[in-house]
Design a protein around this motif. Sequence first.
Motif, mmCIF file in Angstrom:
data_model
loop_
_atom_site.group_PDB
_atom_site.id
_atom_site.type_symbol
_atom_site.label_atom_id
_atom_site.label_comp_id
_atom_site.label_asym_id
_atom_site.label_seq_id
_atom_site.Cartn_x
_atom_site.Cartn_y
_atom_site.Cartn_z
ATOM 1 N N ARG A 66 0.823 -1.217 0.000
ATOM 2 C CA ARG A 66 0.000 0.000 0.000
ATOM 3 C C ARG A 66 0.854 1.264 0.000
ATOM 4 O O ARG A 66 0.623 2.182 -0.789
ATOM 5 C CB ARG A 66 -0.940 -0.003 1.200
ATOM 6 N N ARG B 77 1.087 3.967 -3.122
ATOM 7 C CA ARG B 77 0.703 5.371 -2.948
ATOM 8 C C ARG B 77 1.824 6.305 -3.386
ATOM 9 O O ARG B 77 1.571 7.355 -4.000
ATOM 10 C CB ARG B 77 0.346 5.632 -1.489
ATOM 11 N N TRP C 118 -1.603 9.995 2.534
ATOM 12 C CA TRP C 118 -1.372 10.535 1.196
ATOM 13 C C TRP C 118 -0.578 11.832 1.249
ATOM 14 O O TRP C 118 0.212 12.120 0.336
ATOM 15 C CB TRP C 118 -2.704 10.750 0.479
ATOM 16 N N ASP D 61 -8.979 5.580 -3.393
ATOM 17 C CA ASP D 61 -8.190 4.637 -2.596
ATOM 18 C C ASP D 61 -9.068 3.992 -1.526
ATOM 19 O O ASP D 61 -10.066 4.564 -1.085
ATOM 20 C CB ASP D 61 -7.013 5.368 -1.940
ATOM 21 N N LEU E 49 -8.289 1.665 -6.296
ATOM 22 C CA LEU E 49 -7.506 0.780 -5.439
ATOM 23 C C LEU E 49 -8.397 0.137 -4.389
ATOM 24 O O LEU E 49 -9.186 0.823 -3.735
ATOM 25 C CB LEU E 49 -6.378 1.553 -4.748
#
Length: 659
Positions: A203, A207, A280, A391, A444
């Motif tokens: 993950r 990202r 993020w 996401d 995602l």
Amino acid sequence: MAIDDGTSVTTKLLTLLNVSATKLGKRKVDDDDFVPAEKLNKRKSISFSDKVSIKRLDAEEHDVDPKKDGKTDKADAEDEAMDLDEEAHVQDSTDPYETHFGPNPSVLTETVRTAVDQGAWTTSKEVLGRLGPATVAVPGQPDPNAPASGPSGHIDILERVKAPFKAHQAKCTASQVESQNELLSLLCSRKDIYLPSASLDSRKSTRQVIALHALNHISKQVLSPYSCDPKRRRVLKNNERLSHAAKTNPDSPPEDVQDQGFTRPSVLVLLPFRNSALDWFHAFTSHTPPSSFQIENQARFLAEYDLPPGVEDKLTSAEHGTYPLDHIENFKGNLDDNFRIGVKLTRKSVRMFTEFYGCDLILASPLGLRRSIEKEKNADYLTSIEVLIVDQMDALIMQNWDHVKFVMSHLNKLPKESHDTDFSRIKPWYLDGLAPYLRQSILLSSFETPEMRSLYNHSLKNVAGKVRVDKRWMPIDIPDGVKPNFVHFDCGSPQDEADKRFHHFTTQLLPSILKSAVQSTNTVVFVPSSYDFIRVQNYFRKTAGVSFTVLSEYSSNQDISRARLAFFKGEKSFLLVSERFHFYKRYKIRGIRNVVFYGPPDHPQYFTEYLSYPFLDEEVEPSDVTCRVLYSKYDWFRLERVAGTEAAAELVNIVYLDS
């Protein structure tokens, strides 16, 4: 002759232009209007006039810091004035960005648009390196001479934003670098990408790659498409050309200055919680090191999107193994699901809490955006989104999927207001209402649901094509000796599935359970759908002689304690549990001997957990535990994650043969 009902793209644009032309204070193209230090920052195509009454989003509602607005705008102007370059600006039509997002994209033909509208996608199977097997769809008939969709090795990233990423990769293993480069190469194809089986381990790396791609996209909007020199800025160059033409030849302004959308934001990231926005933020700022960029309002962002100072996170501080890793990853930190924040990027800074019409990037939850849109009755800041990132769709499906659909329905529409836009600077395909055919969407999730597949199939119209990574699932691990019994029910239509399932459960499965003295007590009924859960709960209420209690996402802490204790002591024979309750709470339930899955769970690990809970009690043998799973052919996604792809196919095929 057909009568225009006022809903066509042409009519809407003419109305918008007429309204814009009649507004007081509309900026005129004169000598004093072209000040180089102001043009890029103010985005000449969306400049605001003090005399025009424009409905602005209030500071508190949209996380704007009005105190710093004037100071930071001036700082941006001074910063970007340093980047003036007097060389003529020439666009390179071979640049991948220009091919897809330029004023006249070569991929946007009438033939492929028609194929998209008709759903005429040609699919093929490809292996995308470490990403694995994938299904690639292109509109119409593919070009036999076109290269494969897999990672080609070509990475279309500006050197200035790629340098920090390369420095980070120097610390990674060769396999990690290869995986990141393959994903980055696929992103640079501008195709839609759907990763429905993204693992927790990958993950953070995923990202970082997608954040780099998004930053590169924002940079290419204002940077020269062929040069890595940050001094060559597209928008600023066109401003200078217009300024020069206004002074020297006002009757013949340059025509090739279409470089913008209706509004400034071009990247939207949809997330479930504030902790996701924080992750993020770290992914984006990993490409904007302090040596080159100043992060403005960072302290405020960390204060509002992380836990308050001194507050300990019980999930991350607990002993290892106390909570499942996926639960920790989803629910650590700030869990507020109502947020939205604008982020503006300049050559030397990243500014958080920027007003939406002045930002480049929006981080938001679907709920936060929906409340904003419904309050303002306007979503014009979503008209020019060119890169959409959704996401943790597995978490969004546990919240309210209607919010996601609501936001999707407001993307790339024609604006309701002009926002003092210079329409001569807008790319033609925006004016023609064709933006949805060029928007790149990146989806995602850790697993797939019918709602996600529907979004992928029907809402993504990218003429460049779309890629869905496939996964072959292995059977989920369960305690030795426990033998699940998969119970099938016939259903000929997905519209009838809920009614058929309920009918089979109430007329066949539940009566057989109630007839057994052993199975009619210490029994958990696990219900994946919240709608089905309410229906089953109401049925139990009307059924005489059945004692039960419930655990749902709406249960208070006191209700949860009472229900667990009553079930454990045997005071209640049945315990109804919704999947959303287990998603949010993840309690271990004692006293279970019989497990009935009203349908296979969306999260396959929940199947393992509920079959393991009986062994929390002493002297429980595998033979003491029973398990029944009610399913139909429309449970394919959930069934293959539990039973494995091969076993699920066998179950479905046997059903098909019998029917």
